[in-house]
Design a protein around this motif. Structure first.
Motif, PDB file in Angstrom:
ATOM      1  N   GLY A 165       0.798  -1.221   0.000  1.00 21.92           N
ATOM      2  CA  GLY A 165       0.000   0.000   0.000  1.00 21.92           C
ATOM      3  C   GLY A 165       0.826   1.263   0.000  1.00 21.92           C
ATOM      4  N   GLU A 166       0.353   2.243  -0.761  1.00 20.11           N
ATOM      5  CA  GLU A 166       0.998   3.556  -0.792  1.00 20.11           C
ATOM      6  C   GLU A 166       0.568   4.365   0.430  1.00 20.11           C
ATOM      7  OE1 GLU A 166      -0.063   5.031  -4.629  1.00 20.11           O
ATOM      8  OE2 GLU A 166       1.273   3.640  -5.682  1.00 20.11           O
ATOM      9  N   PRO A 167       1.219   5.507   0.671  1.00 20.77           N
ATOM     10  CA  PRO A 167       0.961   6.262   1.909  1.00 20.77           C
ATOM     11  C   PRO A 167      -0.499   6.558   2.219  1.00 20.77           C
ATOM     12  CG  PRO A 167       2.875   7.145   0.807  1.00 20.77           C
ATOM     13  CD  PRO A 167       2.306   6.111  -0.110  1.00 20.77           C
ATOM     14  N   TYR A 168      -1.328   6.821   1.179  1.00 22.96           N
ATOM     15  CA  TYR A 168      -2.718   7.176   1.444  1.00 22.96           C
ATOM     16  C   TYR A 168      -3.679   6.006   1.294  1.00 22.96           C
ATOM     17  CZ  TYR A 168      -1.113  11.952   1.697  1.00 22.96           C
ATOM     18  OH  TYR A 168      -0.454  13.094   2.076  1.00 22.96           O
ATOM     19  N   HIS A 169      -3.111   4.828   1.042  1.00 27.39           N
ATOM     20  CA  HIS A 169      -3.904   3.598   1.071  1.00 27.39           C
ATOM     21  C   HIS A 169      -4.047   3.193   2.538  1.00 27.39           C
ATOM     22  CE1 HIS A 169      -4.642  -0.761   0.797  1.00 27.39           C
ATOM     23  NE2 HIS A 169      -5.140  -0.513  -0.403  1.00 27.39           N
ATOM     24  N   PRO A 170      -5.211   2.661   2.965  1.00 28.33           N
ATOM     25  CA  PRO A 170      -5.386   2.314   4.393  1.00 28.33           C
ATOM     26  C   PRO A 170      -4.254   1.461   4.968  1.00 28.33           C
ATOM     27  CG  PRO A 170      -7.470   2.120   3.235  1.00 28.33           C
ATOM     28  CD  PRO A 170      -6.442   2.426   2.194  1.00 28.33           C
ATOM     29  N   ALA A 171      -3.856   0.416   4.233  1.00 27.95           N
ATOM     30  CA  ALA A 171      -2.776  -0.453   4.727  1.00 27.95           C
ATOM     31  C   ALA A 171      -1.449   0.287   4.736  1.00 27.95           C
ATOM     32  CB  ALA A 171      -2.676  -1.706   3.858  1.00 27.95           C
ATOM     33  N   GLY A 172      -1.189   1.033   3.660  1.00 29.06           N
ATOM     34  CA  GLY A 172       0.054   1.785   3.579  1.00 29.06           C
ATOM     35  C   GLY A 172       0.142   2.861   4.636  1.00 29.06           C
ATOM     36  N   PHE A 173      -0.978   3.509   4.922  1.00 32.86           N
ATOM     37  CA  PHE A 173      -1.004   4.558   5.943  1.00 32.86           C
ATOM     38  C   PHE A 173      -0.575   4.010   7.299  1.00 32.86           C
ATOM     39  CE2 PHE A 173      -3.282   6.844   9.317  1.00 32.86           C
ATOM     40  CZ  PHE A 173      -2.826   8.143   9.099  1.00 32.86           C
ATOM     41  N   MET A 174      -1.113   2.851   7.652  1.00 32.59           N
ATOM     42  CA  MET A 174      -0.768   2.240   8.934  1.00 32.59           C
ATOM     43  C   MET A 174       0.702   1.828   8.966  1.00 32.59           C
ATOM     44  SD  MET A 174      -3.354   2.618  10.712  1.00 32.59           S
ATOM     45  CE  MET A 174      -2.690   1.747  12.137  1.00 32.59           C
ATOM     46  N   THR A 175       1.219   1.393   7.824  1.00 33.37           N
ATOM     47  CA  THR A 175       2.632   1.014   7.756  1.00 33.37           C
ATOM     48  C   THR A 175       3.530   2.206   8.062  1.00 33.37           C
ATOM     49  OG1 THR A 175       2.257  -0.744   6.138  1.00 33.37           O
ATOM     50  CG2 THR A 175       4.462   0.198   6.226  1.00 33.37           C
ATOM     51  N   PHE A 176       3.246   3.325   7.431  1.00 37.72           N
ATOM     52  CA  PHE A 176       4.091   4.503   7.629  1.00 37.72           C
ATOM     53  C   PHE A 176       3.930   5.093   9.029  1.00 37.72           C
ATOM     54  CE2 PHE A 176       4.340   4.357   3.001  1.00 37.72           C
ATOM     55  CZ  PHE A 176       5.670   4.681   2.795  1.00 37.72           C
ATOM     56  N   VAL A 177       2.715   5.069   9.560  1.00 42.81           N
ATOM     57  CA  VAL A 177       2.506   5.547  10.939  1.00 42.81           C
ATOM     58  C   VAL A 177       3.288   4.673  11.916  1.00 42.81           C
ATOM     59  CG1 VAL A 177       0.812   5.765  12.794  1.00 42.81           C
ATOM     60  CG2 VAL A 177       0.270   6.628  10.511  1.00 42.81           C
ATOM     61  N   GLY A 178       3.192   3.357  11.723  1.00 41.88           N
ATOM     62  CA  GLY A 178       3.916   2.436  12.605  1.00 41.88           C
ATOM     63  C   GLY A 178       5.419   2.579  12.484  1.00 41.88           C
ATOM     64  N   ALA A 179       5.908   2.718  11.248  1.00 40.10           N
ATOM     65  CA  ALA A 179       7.346   2.858  11.028  1.00 40.10           C
ATOM     66  C   ALA A 179       7.864   4.150  11.641  1.00 40.10           C
ATOM     67  CB  ALA A 179       7.651   2.826   9.538  1.00 40.10           C
ATOM     68  N   SER A 180       7.102   5.227  11.495  1.00 40.81           N
ATOM     69  CA  SER A 180       7.510   6.511  12.058  1.00 40.81           C
ATOM     70  C   SER A 180       7.591   6.436  13.579  1.00 40.81           C
ATOM     71  CB  SER A 180       6.523   7.602  11.636  1.00 40.81           C
ATOM     72  OG  SER A 180       6.911   8.854  12.152  1.00 40.81           O
ATOM     73  N   ALA A 181       6.598   5.796  14.193  1.00 44.24           N
ATOM     74  CA  ALA A 181       6.593   5.653  15.657  1.00 44.24           C
ATOM     75  C   ALA A 181       7.768   4.795  16.118  1.00 44.24           C
ATOM     76  CB  ALA A 181       5.276   5.033  16.108  1.00 44.24           C
ATOM     77  N   MET A 182       8.047   3.720  15.370  1.00 46.67           N
ATOM     78  CA  MET A 182       9.149   2.830  15.733  1.00 46.67           C
ATOM     79  C   MET A 182      10.487   3.562  15.668  1.00 46.67           C
ATOM     80  SD  MET A 182      10.490  -0.596  13.772  1.00 46.67           S
ATOM     81  CE  MET A 182      11.191   0.378  12.448  1.00 46.67           C
ATOM     82  N   VAL A 183      10.690   4.325  14.577  1.00 48.40           N
ATOM     83  CA  VAL A 183      11.952   5.045  14.414  1.00 48.40           C
ATOM     84  C   VAL A 183      12.139   6.086  15.512  1.00 48.40           C
ATOM     85  CG1 VAL A 183      13.160   6.715  12.948  1.00 48.40           C
ATOM     86  CG2 VAL A 183      12.199   4.651  11.954  1.00 48.40           C
ATOM     87  N   ASN A 184      11.084   6.848  15.788  1.00 45.33           N
ATOM     88  CA  ASN A 184      11.196   7.869  16.833  1.00 45.33           C
ATOM     89  C   ASN A 184      11.395   7.253  18.208  1.00 45.33           C
ATOM     90  OD1 ASN A 184      10.958  10.559  15.623  1.00 45.33           O
ATOM     91  ND2 ASN A 184       8.980   9.839  14.894  1.00 45.33           N
ATOM     92  N   GLY A 185      10.755   6.085  18.429  1.00 43.11           N
ATOM     93  CA  GLY A 185      10.925   5.409  19.711  1.00 43.11           C
ATOM     94  C   GLY A 185      12.347   4.912  19.916  1.00 43.11           C
ATOM     95  N   LYS A 186      12.958   4.404  18.827  1.00 40.33           N
ATOM     96  CA  LYS A 186      14.309   3.855  18.943  1.00 40.33           C
ATOM     97  C   LYS A 186      15.394   4.930  18.936  1.00 40.33           C
ATOM     98  CE  LYS A 186      13.667  -0.830  17.172  1.00 40.33           C
ATOM     99  NZ  LYS A 186      14.139  -1.844  16.203  1.00 40.33           N
ATOM    100  N   THR A 187      15.153   6.013  18.190  1.00 34.06           N
ATOM    101  CA  THR A 187      16.211   7.015  18.018  1.00 34.06           C
ATOM    102  C   THR A 187      15.991   8.274  18.838  1.00 34.06           C
ATOM    103  OG1 THR A 187      15.134   8.147  16.165  1.00 34.06           O
ATOM    104  CG2 THR A 187      16.481   6.226  15.633  1.00 34.06           C
ATOM    105  N   GLN A 188      14.775   8.425  19.415  1.00 37.03           N
ATOM    106  CA  GLN A 188      14.427   9.646  20.155  1.00 37.03           C
ATOM    107  C   GLN A 188      14.621  10.896  19.304  1.00 37.03           C
ATOM    108  OE1 GLN A 188      13.066   9.380  23.367  1.00 37.03           O
ATOM    109  NE2 GLN A 188      13.103   7.233  22.742  1.00 37.03           N
ATOM    110  N   GLY A 189      14.566  10.725  18.000  1.00 39.57           N
ATOM    111  CA  GLY A 189      14.665  11.863  17.093  1.00 39.57           C
ATOM    112  C   GLY A 189      16.048  12.445  16.917  1.00 39.57           C
ATOM    113  N   VAL A 190      17.083  11.759  17.437  1.00 41.05           N
ATOM    114  CA  VAL A 190      18.426  12.347  17.384  1.00 41.05           C
ATOM    115  C   VAL A 190      19.279  11.797  16.225  1.00 41.05           C
ATOM    116  CG1 VAL A 190      18.488  12.848  19.847  1.00 41.05           C
ATOM    117  CG2 VAL A 190      19.318  10.639  19.037  1.00 41.05           C
TER     118      VAL A 190
END
Length: 359
Positions: free
Chosen positions: A278-303
């Motif tokens: 799914g692409e970013p605005y596809h329901p499945a793709g949207f959830m993928t990018f939201v989850g990936a963004s949360a995972m990256v920020n959780g692991k890296t603390q944005g630094v």
């Protein structure tokens, strides 16, 4: 009021204790001396470059950077020259790319990026962007292989025979080919480990691999920088076939001679292409990018800017045609290279590591 200063207690060694310790001290100094010398030389080079002086002939640091730049231009020019010759020669039915060395490719020397940045003068971002886009242009020429832009016909098959470990730009070259064959040697590894040294794949690897398998499936390779053995690489679609080492080039040639027009057109160059998962605005793709963004920020603390830039590159690139997506990848890649945090990581994890290994 009065300020009191605590003087730390000093251990007094006897002459005998000092003499016994002397060989160890000498050994430590001998081990560290090359590293100290290298650090001093790099500091001098940095000071020299930040004085905005021209790279004059006879200047050892200027000569070294200029030579690195010349070698890179020669390598890129040679690759493109061979591509042009193969595409123009009617007697050539297709191309197999492999290495005459034990390993296929170990990735780019990141010192080259520093030299390009310095030689660009007052606009280093533009210099890095132009360099990156030139690489995209060459690999795109390889990928399209002379196809008619409207019909996608008439191209020449290009196979990659990965005969050993393949990383970084080597993997990005392989991804631009139409089919990838890899040796069955379990010691050989393939991957895109750039994230581990503070950057991300900026030679088309981010766009090509994420469009091949989807953002979620691409995460272990792109966001974690995993290097995979042949069996796992095939499961991850980094390679198409794993064959016996002695049959590697023969199998690649066999495929090249039998491949047709439909076998060499990449999915993103075909009409109606849709991103796996799914692409970013596809329901499945949207959830993928939201989850990936949360995972990256959780692991890296944005630094760690590279991880965020990687995701942004995939997210934005998925919404536009492929050639535009390559420009987006290049812009984010340059954004990371210009970030002080990434520069520090490159220095610590790559350049200084090289110095330590050289002793």
């Amino acid at each position: 009021s009065t300020m009191s200063t605590k003087i730390p207690k000093t251990k007094i060694f006897s002459v005998d204790e000092a003499n016994r310790a002397l060989p160890l001290v000498r050994a430590i100094v001998a081990d560290l001396a090359p590293l100290w010398r290298d650090v001093v030389e790099r500091r001098l080079r940095l000071t020299h470059l930040t004085e905005d002086r021209e790279l004059e002939s006879g200047d050892p640091y200027g000569d070294e950077l200029a030579e690195m730049k010349r070698e890179l231009e020669i390598d890129a020019g040679t690759v493109e020259e061979y591509i042009d010759r193969a595409l123009a020669d009617d007697a050539v039915k297709g191309v197999v790319i492999t290495s005459g060395k034990k390993d296929f490719a170990g990735g780019m020397d990141l010192n080259i990026l520093a030299s390009i940045r310095e030689e660009a003068g007052e606009n280093p971002a533009q210099g890095l962007f132009d360099f990156t886009m030139n690489g995209h242009r060459i690999l795109r020429k390889l990928e399209r292989a002379g196809m008619d832009p409207k019909t996608n016909k008439g191209g020449k098959p290009v196979a990659c025979a990965v005969n050993g470990t393949c990383a970084g730009i080597g993997t990005e070259i392989a991804l631009a080919c139409h089919r990838r064959f890899m040796t069955d040697n379990p010691k050989a590894k393939i991957g895109l480990p750039e994230i581990l040294v503070g950057i991300f794949p900026g030679g088309g690897g981010t766009m090509r691999y994420s469009r091949m398998v989807g953002a979620m499936a691409a995460a272990p390779v792109l966001l974690e920088g995993r290097m995979l053995d042949p069996k796992k690489a095939k499961m991850a679609s980094l390679v198409d076939e794993v064959v016996a080492h002695d049959d590697l080039v023969a199998k690649a040639k066999e495929w090249v001679l039998s491949a047709g027009d439909a076998d060499i057109v990449k999915p993103w160059d075909q009409k109606g292409y849709k991103m796996p998962g799914g692409e970013p605005y596809h329901p499945a793709g949207f959830m993928t990018f939201v989850g990936a963004s949360a995972m990256v920020n959780g692991k890296t603390q944005g630094v760690y800017p590279a991880a965020k830039a990687l995701l942004s590159s995939i997210y934005e690139g998925a919404q536009v045609p492929f050639d535009t997506a390559l420009k987006i990848e290049a812009r984010w890649f340059v954004h990371v290279l210009m970030n002080p945090s990434s520069s520090a990581m490159i220095r610590s994890l790559f350049i200084n590591k090289q110095a330590l290994e050289k002793g």
